[in-house]
Design a protein around this motif. Sequence first.
Motif, PDB file in Angstrom:
ATOM      1  N   ASP A 141       8.218   3.668  -4.280  1.00 46.20           N
ATOM      2  CA  ASP A 141       7.381   3.291  -3.144  1.00 46.20           C
ATOM      3  C   ASP A 141       7.824   1.939  -2.603  1.00 46.20           C
ATOM      4  OD1 ASP A 141       5.602   5.385  -2.798  1.00 46.20           O
ATOM      5  OD2 ASP A 141       4.403   4.758  -4.504  1.00 46.20           O
ATOM      6  N   ALA A 142       7.500   1.703  -1.330  1.00 46.16           N
ATOM      7  CA  ALA A 142       7.976   0.477  -0.672  1.00 46.16           C
ATOM      8  C   ALA A 142       7.521  -0.782  -1.395  1.00 46.16           C
ATOM      9  CB  ALA A 142       7.493   0.454   0.771  1.00 46.16           C
ATOM     10  N   SER A 143       6.274  -0.805  -1.846  1.00 48.11           N
ATOM     11  CA  SER A 143       5.789  -2.029  -2.490  1.00 48.11           C
ATOM     12  C   SER A 143       6.477  -2.235  -3.834  1.00 48.11           C
ATOM     13  CB  SER A 143       4.274  -1.959  -2.673  1.00 48.11           C
ATOM     14  OG  SER A 143       3.930  -0.859  -3.487  1.00 48.11           O
ATOM     15  N   GLN A 162       9.494  -1.100  -4.447  1.00 50.51           N
ATOM     16  CA  GLN A 162      10.862  -1.457  -4.078  1.00 50.51           C
ATOM     17  C   GLN A 162      11.000  -2.966  -3.947  1.00 50.51           C
ATOM     18  OE1 GLN A 162      13.518   0.438  -1.076  1.00 50.51           O
ATOM     19  NE2 GLN A 162      12.745  -1.150   0.257  1.00 50.51           N
ATOM     20  N   GLU A 188       1.243   5.456  -0.415  1.00 53.30           N
ATOM     21  CA  GLU A 188       2.276   5.525  -1.441  1.00 53.30           C
ATOM     22  C   GLU A 188       1.982   6.717  -2.347  1.00 53.30           C
ATOM     23  OE1 GLU A 188       3.992   1.265  -2.027  1.00 53.30           O
ATOM     24  OE2 GLU A 188       1.935   1.300  -2.726  1.00 53.30           O
ATOM     25  N   SER A 189       2.861   6.927  -3.324  1.00 54.62           N
ATOM     26  CA  SER A 189       2.625   8.063  -4.205  1.00 54.62           C
ATOM     27  C   SER A 189       1.286   7.869  -4.916  1.00 54.62           C
ATOM     28  CB  SER A 189       3.761   8.188  -5.222  1.00 54.62           C
ATOM     29  OG  SER A 189       4.026   6.948  -5.804  1.00 54.62           O
ATOM     30  N   SER A 226      -1.575   8.334  -3.441  1.00 57.51           N
ATOM     31  CA  SER A 226      -2.622   7.920  -2.515  1.00 57.51           C
ATOM     32  C   SER A 226      -3.480   9.103  -2.098  1.00 57.51           C
ATOM     33  CB  SER A 226      -1.994   7.267  -1.286  1.00 57.51           C
ATOM     34  OG  SER A 226      -1.210   8.219  -0.599  1.00 57.51           O
ATOM     35  N   HIS A 256       5.316   8.441   3.667  1.00 54.98           N
ATOM     36  CA  HIS A 256       5.198   7.199   2.902  1.00 54.98           C
ATOM     37  C   HIS A 256       5.760   6.027   3.714  1.00 54.98           C
ATOM     38  CE1 HIS A 256       9.382   8.301   2.439  1.00 54.98           C
ATOM     39  NE2 HIS A 256       9.617   7.043   2.130  1.00 54.98           N
ATOM     40  N   ASP A 257       6.402   6.353   4.855  1.00 51.09           N
ATOM     41  CA  ASP A 257       7.184   5.369   5.580  1.00 51.09           C
ATOM     42  C   ASP A 257       6.366   4.780   6.731  1.00 51.09           C
ATOM     43  OD1 ASP A 257       9.025   3.965   7.091  1.00 51.09           O
ATOM     44  OD2 ASP A 257      10.633   5.401   6.740  1.00 51.09           O
ATOM     45  N   TYR A 270      -5.182   4.758   0.302  1.00 53.90           N
ATOM     46  CA  TYR A 270      -4.902   4.095  -0.965  1.00 53.90           C
ATOM     47  C   TYR A 270      -5.810   4.685  -2.031  1.00 53.90           C
ATOM     48  CZ  TYR A 270      -4.421   0.386  -4.436  1.00 53.90           C
ATOM     49  OH  TYR A 270      -4.195  -0.301  -5.596  1.00 53.90           O
ATOM     50  N   LEU A 325       1.861  -3.552   2.799  1.00 49.92           N
ATOM     51  CA  LEU A 325       2.865  -2.509   3.014  1.00 49.92           C
ATOM     52  C   LEU A 325       3.847  -2.920   4.097  1.00 49.92           C
ATOM     53  CD1 LEU A 325       1.209   1.021   2.938  1.00 49.92           C
ATOM     54  CD2 LEU A 325       2.688  -0.052   1.259  1.00 49.92           C
TER      55      LEU A 325
END
Lengths: 258, 282, 309
Positions: free
Chosen positions: A180-182, A184, B47-48, B50, B218-219, B234, B258
Amino acid sequence: MSEAQHMTGGKIAVSDLSVTFVQGRRRIRAVKGVSFSVKPLESFGLVGESGSGKSTVLRAICGLAPVSGGDIRIDGGAIQQPRDKAFARRVQMVFQDPYGSLHPRHTIDRVLSEPLSIHRFADREERIVQALKDVGLDARFRFRLPHQLSGGQRQRVAIARALIVEPEILLLDEPTSALDASIQAEVLNLLNRLREERSLTVIMVSHDLAVIDHMCERLLVMRGGEAVEALDRSSLADRKVSSDYTRALLTASEGYVR
Amino acid sequence: MSPASSEAPLLDVKNLRVRFETTRGVTEAVRGVSFTVGRERIGIVGESGSGKSMTGRAILRLVRPPGIATADRLAFQGTDLMALSERRMRAMRGRRMSMVMQDPKYSLNPVMRIGRQLIEALKVHERISSKEAQRRALDMLADVQIRDPERVLAAYPHELSGGMGQRVMIAMMLIPRPDLLIADEPTSALDVTVQLEVLRILDDLVKDRGMGLIFISHDLRLVSTFCDRVLVMYLGRIVEEIEASRLDEAKHPYTRGLLECLPEIGAPRTPLKVLKRDAAWA
Amino acid sequence: MSETVSKPAGSVKAWLTSDTPGSRLQARAINLWFAWSDLVRNPLAVVGLVIITLLILMAVFAPLIASDPPNQQNLADRLMAPGAGGHLLGTDELGRDIWSRIVYGSRVTLQVVALVALTAPVFGLVVGTVAGTIGGWTDRVLMRITDIFLAFPRLILALAFVAALGPGIVNAIFAIALTAWPPYARVARAETLSVRRADYIAAARLQGAGTLRIITGHIMPMCLSSVIIRVTLDMAGIILTAAGLGFLGLGAQPPLAEWGAMISTGRQYLLSHWWVATMPGLAILIVSLGFNLLGDSLRDVLDPRGAQK
C-alpha cells in the motif's frame, strides 16, 4: 583496486548485456545489449513496464538468469560462475513479492539465522536481534511465521535478510510495488536510511518513475529489452527527456488527464 | 452540478455492513457504509483491508459465504436489492448493473474463443440472429478501441495481452447496456501507459451512455484525476467524501496522509511523510 | 482445589495460543497445537485417531487384553462359534482363540505399518526432491527408474521380491517398502517442481546456500505434508498388501498370528464356520478405515494450498 575501478568506471559495470531464455524451440531475448555502470555508493534506477527486461537485468547480475552476451563486472573483476559464497557476501537482493520471497514454513528467526550459519558468523543471536531492530521490527515478531505478518512487515524481514550478511551492493526488484502507498513510504524511507548507514551501492528496479526519482541519482529507461534513455535526477525534474516513451511514462505518473 | 443530482439517485446505500463469521471469531469487513451514486464517476479509495472491494461485491450481492451482507437500504433505481430473489438479482446483475474485475484472466472462460463468449453474452440478453450478434460483437470491440476486432474474436483469452483482455471484459460487461458499472481495480494489473488508454475508453463510454460508474482503486492519484467524487475508506468505514477537484482541501488526516506519502518527481529528497494511523479513525 | 488445577492448564493454553512466541520451541509447539486443534475439530479425524490409538494400545498391552496365549492349541475346542466356551470371537481349526490371535496380530500389523512408513516415504522423498531440484540427467535417470517400479502392479512385484528373498514377515515388509516408494517419489517431485522456481528458493540461493541445504531445508519441508497425507492414505493399501502376502503364504509364517494368514487358513472353513475368516477380515477393514479417515482429514489440515490463506 581503485585503478581497476577507474578503468571500468564503477562499482558495477554492465556492458552490452544480453539475456536469452530458451523454452523448447522458442528463444526469448529478454535483454538486448544493455550497458550501464554504477559508481560506488550511488543509487541507480532501472525503469520500465512489464516485459522491459528490467528485472531480468537484476537477475542476470545475481546469476538467476542466463547471460548470453556481454559481461558484468563488480569492482572491475569478472564474476565467478556459478556465483559463490563470497559473491553472496557482497551482493544481496530484495524481491518484489514479499509473500513469495519468504519460505512459508520458516519462522522469521530461521530466515535470518540461515544466512548467518551459511557464512559462519559467530555472534548470531546478537545479529538477529540487531537486524530486526535495524528494520524497525519489534523483537516479538522473531518467532512468527511469514503468514502472521503484514506485507510491509514481510518486506522488512526480506530487507533484514539481505543486509544481515553486510553486503556492499543491494539489488532491489520492485520492493514496494506489492505494498500500500502508506507502507511504501515507510519502506522507501527505511531503504534510504539503511543505504546511508551501511554505505550501500544500490540498483533499484521499478515501474514507477516517481519512486525511482525519489530513490536514485541516475536511471535508465528500458523498453522491450532495450535501453531507451539514460537520465539523471535533475533532467527528470525539469522534464528534459528526449524519447517519447519516457515522456509517456512521465505523463502517466501524474494520473489521468481529461 | 450534474443533472443527475436533482433526480433520485441511481444507487442508494445506507448502513451497508459485511461480516465474516469463522471459527476463529467474527470480523467486519464493511462497517456501516452509506452513499449515493448518480450518473457520475464515483471513486472508492482505500488500502488493503479497507473493505472497498467488499463494498463493490456487496452492492451486487456477490459476497460469498461465510460473509454476510446487511444494509438498512440498498436500492437501485428504487428497487430494493436486498429483497430480490436470487433469480431476479441475477437478471439485475446481468442487465442493469455490471462489474469489471481486476484481472481479465480470471473472468473470461479460458477454453472458449472471445467471439463465442461475446456472442453468447449478447444472445442471453437479446433475441437476435447469430449473424446480427456477430456484427454487434465486432462493433463493440471497435467501441473499446480494438483495432483488429476480427483477430480478437477468433482468439482465446490467453492469446490477448492484459490491456486487450481488459478491453474485451469491458466490452462484455457493457453488452446489456447497464446503468451502473462497478469497476474493481480495472487497470491495476496493466502497465501505466496501457492503463490510461483503458481509462479513456471507460471515460468515453460513461459520458456517451450516461452510465453511473463506481471505480474502486487503491491509487488515490489516479482516482482523483479520473472521478468526479471520491469516497475514502479506512477499516470498513468511509472516513471522507469529497469532490475530486477539491481533494487538496481534504480534511481527514487519513486522506491527507495518503496524499502526502506518495513520492513526487522533482520533489526535494527528504524522507517521505509517513501516515500516522490513529485508533480514533476506526 | 479445582482452581489450582485449572491455573497451570490455563497458562499452558495461553503459551500454546500466543501470537508472539518467545522461543523456537514455543513457535514449533504453537504450530503443532493449531494443526492438532484443526484436526480434532473434524469428527471423522477423531474416529480415525481413536481407531489407530486403540490399535496401538492393543499391540502394547496384548498380553493383558488377550484371553489366551495366541498359539495355544486346544483341539477339543476347535471351530467353536463366537461366544461359546468363553471364546469371544470363537476358535479356529486348531482350537486357538481368535480374539487373542487378532490382538497379537495387531503387533505384526503395526510392525509392518511402522517399518514401511519409516522407509518407503523417506526414500521416495529423497529421490523425488533430488530429481526435481537438480533436474537434467539426474532427473531423467531417477524418474525412469521410478517409472520401472511403477509399471508393475504392486502385489505382483512384492510377490516377486518375496519369492526371491524367501517367505517371512521381515522379507514381506522389505518387499512392500521396495514397491511402495515410487508414488512418494512422484509426489515429492511434483511438489518440488511447483516450488523450485519460487522466490524464496532463489533468495536462499542468493544467500549462498548449497544444493544440499536447499533440498533439505527449503524444498523438503514443502513436500513433507503431501507425502505424509499420501502415507496415511496408503496405509490401508500397505496393510492389505501385507495381508495379501500372508494370505498367499508368502508373508507371516505359521504359527505367527497375522491377520492375512488367519484369513487364508479360515478360507477352507468359510462356508461352514464363517467367523474364522471374517473376524480377522473385519480387523483389517476397521484399521484400514481408521487410516483412511485420518489421511483424509490430515489433507485438510496439512495441505499447503489450503493453509496459505
